[in-house]
Motif scaffolding. Structure first.
Motif, PDB file in Angstrom:
ATOM      1  N   UNK A 188      32.130  61.882  45.015  1.00 57.09           N
ATOM      2  CA  UNK A 188      32.574  62.654  46.181  1.00 57.09           C
ATOM      3  C   UNK A 188      33.928  62.167  46.677  1.00 57.09           C
ATOM      4  N   UNK A 189      34.146  60.851  46.666  1.00 54.72           N
ATOM      5  CA  UNK A 189      35.427  60.300  47.116  1.00 54.72           C
ATOM      6  C   UNK A 189      36.560  60.691  46.175  1.00 54.72           C
ATOM      7  N   UNK A 190      36.296  60.654  44.887  1.00 54.56           N
ATOM      8  CA  UNK A 190      37.317  61.024  43.899  1.00 54.56           C
ATOM      9  C   UNK A 190      37.696  62.489  44.054  1.00 54.56           C
ATOM     10  N   UNK A 191      36.692  63.338  44.205  1.00 54.10           N
ATOM     11  CA  UNK A 191      36.964  64.776  44.361  1.00 54.10           C
ATOM     12  C   UNK A 191      37.693  65.070  45.663  1.00 54.10           C
ATOM     13  N   UNK A 192      37.277  64.402  46.749  1.00 55.92           N
ATOM     14  CA  UNK A 192      37.911  64.641  48.053  1.00 55.92           C
ATOM     15  C   UNK A 192      39.378  64.250  48.038  1.00 55.92           C
ATOM     16  N   UNK A 193      39.727  63.269  47.215  1.00 52.58           N
ATOM     17  CA  UNK A 193      41.119  62.833  47.113  1.00 52.58           C
ATOM     18  C   UNK A 193      41.932  63.714  46.166  1.00 52.58           C
ATOM     19  N   UNK A 194      41.292  64.701  45.565  1.00 53.75           N
ATOM     20  CA  UNK A 194      41.991  65.600  44.640  1.00 53.75           C
ATOM     21  C   UNK A 194      42.326  64.951  43.319  1.00 53.75           C
ATOM     22  N   UNK A 195      41.557  63.933  42.949  1.00 57.30           N
ATOM     23  CA  UNK A 195      41.813  63.210  41.696  1.00 57.30           C
ATOM     24  C   UNK A 195      40.860  63.678  40.602  1.00 57.30           C
ATOM     25  N   UNK A 196      41.281  63.450  39.375  1.00 57.57           N
ATOM     26  CA  UNK A 196      40.499  63.907  38.232  1.00 57.57           C
ATOM     27  C   UNK A 196      39.541  62.850  37.713  1.00 57.57           C
ATOM     28  N   UNK A 197      39.814  61.576  38.016  1.00 56.13           N
ATOM     29  CA  UNK A 197      38.968  60.519  37.494  1.00 56.13           C
ATOM     30  C   UNK A 197      39.110  59.270  38.359  1.00 56.13           C
ATOM     31  N   UNK A 198      38.332  58.260  38.042  1.00 56.65           N
ATOM     32  CA  UNK A 198      38.331  57.027  38.833  1.00 56.65           C
ATOM     33  C   UNK A 198      39.676  56.316  38.770  1.00 56.65           C
ATOM     34  N   UNK A 199      40.291  56.274  37.588  1.00 53.29           N
ATOM     35  CA  UNK A 199      41.573  55.595  37.454  1.00 53.29           C
ATOM     36  C   UNK A 199      42.641  56.200  38.336  1.00 53.29           C
ATOM     37  N   UNK A 200      42.726  57.521  38.340  1.00 53.74           N
ATOM     38  CA  UNK A 200      43.718  58.208  39.179  1.00 53.74           C
ATOM     39  C   UNK A 200      43.440  57.930  40.657  1.00 53.74           C
ATOM     40  N   UNK A 201      42.162  57.922  41.029  1.00 54.54           N
ATOM     41  CA  UNK A 201      41.807  57.656  42.424  1.00 54.54           C
ATOM     42  C   UNK A 201      42.260  56.262  42.836  1.00 54.54           C
ATOM     43  N   UNK A 202      41.965  55.264  42.003  1.00 52.25           N
ATOM     44  CA  UNK A 202      42.298  53.881  42.348  1.00 52.25           C
ATOM     45  C   UNK A 202      43.799  53.681  42.509  1.00 52.25           C
ATOM     46  N   UNK A 203      44.570  54.291  41.634  1.00 53.38           N
ATOM     47  CA  UNK A 203      46.019  54.130  41.715  1.00 53.38           C
ATOM     48  C   UNK A 203      46.627  54.925  42.866  1.00 53.38           C
ATOM     49  N   UNK A 204      45.897  55.925  43.372  1.00 58.80           N
ATOM     50  CA  UNK A 204      46.419  56.723  44.490  1.00 58.80           C
ATOM     51  C   UNK A 204      46.016  56.149  45.843  1.00 58.80           C
ATOM     52  N   UNK A 205      45.124  55.145  45.841  1.00 62.49           N
ATOM     53  CA  UNK A 205      44.627  54.567  47.087  1.00 62.49           C
ATOM     54  C   UNK A 205      44.999  53.084  47.132  1.00 62.49           C
ATOM     55  N   UNK A 206      46.050  52.723  47.848  1.00 66.01           N
ATOM     56  CA  UNK A 206      46.532  51.333  47.836  1.00 66.01           C
ATOM     57  C   UNK A 206      45.498  50.304  48.297  1.00 66.01           C
ATOM     58  N   UNK A 207      44.521  50.716  49.109  1.00 67.94           N
ATOM     59  CA  UNK A 207      43.560  49.752  49.632  1.00 67.94           C
ATOM     60  C   UNK A 207      42.432  49.436  48.647  1.00 67.94           C
ATOM     61  N   UNK A 208      42.347  50.169  47.561  1.00 65.86           N
ATOM     62  CA  UNK A 208      41.284  49.939  46.592  1.00 65.86           C
ATOM     63  C   UNK A 208      41.628  48.735  45.726  1.00 65.86           C
ATOM     64  N   UNK A 209      40.719  47.790  45.645  1.00 62.58           N
ATOM     65  CA  UNK A 209      40.911  46.581  44.842  1.00 62.58           C
ATOM     66  C   UNK A 209      40.014  46.642  43.615  1.00 62.58           C
ATOM     67  N   UNK A 210      40.627  46.485  42.442  1.00 63.23           N
ATOM     68  CA  UNK A 210      39.868  46.368  41.204  1.00 63.23           C
ATOM     69  C   UNK A 210      39.699  44.878  40.937  1.00 63.23           C
ATOM     70  N   UNK A 211      38.469  44.400  40.980  1.00 60.57           N
ATOM     71  CA  UNK A 211      38.207  42.971  40.916  1.00 60.57           C
ATOM     72  C   UNK A 211      37.443  42.608  39.647  1.00 60.57           C
TER      73      UNK A 211
END
Length: 355
Positions: free
Chosen positions: A178-201
């Motif tokens: 739901x978060x990925x779709x709401x951000x208008x992104x096609x996949x998780x990778x695109x979402x993470x790179x479009x959201x500066x606060x997301x941390x990949x750990x």
């Protein structure tokens, strides 16, 4: 596709998967006490398979409070495989894939602590995963509390059996989708790179909160040491800075700290070292608390590890998603203390030279 514990695994190891949502239930307050794991596999922003596995925790021991939460009893896992057996079975389907969990630090700590109980080689071989917290993903989409149930309700996701690991993993996957779709992104990778606060750990980067015993070796009851100064005898108002200079860039400067459990160092000494870098020591956990430093807590029957009320309250606050409160092991606390220890000394020398 939901599977029982006796059915085959849902996917082949070489099948493409975009990401996997994961949820653990634990038998006690110790992170190496997993008693169930649930997985939800996502392809093309759809949950294509889910699975559930019971796990026998060390000694098949349970705390009543944990049973009350998830409804799993010792007799349910009496004949279940141990963590390593289950994880080695699941690992081929998970290797190289991103993991997502709600309040992810908890679930990832379960992975690392459980593997560490078998020895460091197992951590190096089976804990090399990148992970993302779905609470962070929902930050701008879900108002108010952000625990799993609240996020699911806000996003219209059916959470049929909360605290069933499979259902929770499926809900976590749907929240991420739901978060990925709401951000208008096609996949998780695109979402993470479009959201500066997301941390990949990295799971491997997590510190172990408590030293884990090696499984297969004789178990020894943890020693119940009596600190030279008991926690109840030390009050923050009695601890004053012993320095005249504070480094404003220190990560603990003007941060609110609370201690719980038994530390390997004297509690008064720990407080003193904290206030010497500008920290503010408090006695109770609240939403204004910045850090809870967690020591060892062996207060259960037969010296079992337990979880203090302070830690339970802190985890509840973190699950709400409204606070920056962070849990620290003693090792992490000491590491933060030392993170800029040279800067104040250098500044003091410069000040002295200018006189």
């Amino acid at each position: 596709m939901a599977l029982s514990d006796s059915q085959p695994l849902p996917l082949s190891p070489n099948q493409h998967v975009d990401f996997v949502a994961i949820d653990f239930e634990t038998a006690t307050g110790n992170p190496n006490s997993a008693c169930a794991v649930g997985l939800a596999f996502v392809v093309g922003l759809e949950v294509v398979a889910t699975t559930h596995h019971l796990i026998q925790p060390p000694g098949n021991r349970y705390d009543q409070g944990n049973i009350h939460v998830h409804g799993i009893y010792p007799e349910d896992t009496e004949h279940a495989p141990d963590f390593l057996t289950v994880w080695q079975q699941l690992h081929p389907m998970l290797e190289g894939k991103a993991l997502i969990a709600h309040n992810a630090r908890f679930d990832m700590s379960v992975i690392k602590a459980s593997l560490a109980a078998y020895g460091d080689p197992y951590v190096r071989q089976y804990a090399q995963f990148k992970y993302i917290d779905s609470i962070a993903m929902a930050r701008d989409l879900v108002p108010g509390r952000k625990n799993l149930a609240a996020c699911a309700q806000a996003l219209g996701i059916d959470l049929k059996r909360h605290h069933n690991a499979e259902c929770d993993a499926a809900a976590c996957a749907q929240i991420a989708i739901a978060c990925i779709k709401a951000a208008g992104c096609l996949n998780l990778g695109e979402f993470c790179f479009s959201q500066p606060h997301i941390r990949i750990q990295e799971v491997g980067d997590l510190p172990l909160p408590v030293a884990q015993p090696q499984l297969g070796k004789p178990a020894h009851k943890p020693p119940r040491r009596v600190p030279s100064v008991r926690a109840r005898d030390v009050h923050p108002r009695d601890v004053h800075p012993q320095v005249t200079f504070f480094d404003p860039s220190h990560p603990l400067y003007q941060k609110s700290l609370v201690f719980t459990g038994e530390l390997s160092i004297d509690r008064r000494d720990a407080m003193q070292r904290a206030v010497n870098v500008g920290a503010v020591i408090k006695t109770a956990v609240s939403r204004r608390t910045d850090f809870l430093v967690i020591g060892r807590q062996y207060n259960g029957p037969d010296g079992q590890a337990t979880v203090s009320n302070k830690e339970l309250k802190a985890r509840a606050i973190i699950a709400e998603g409204k606070s920056s409160l962070t849990l620290l092991s003693e090792r992490e606390f000491v590491r933060l203390l030392q993170s800029s220890v040279r800067q104040p000394a250098a500044a003091s020398r410069r000040a002295a030279a200018s006189k």
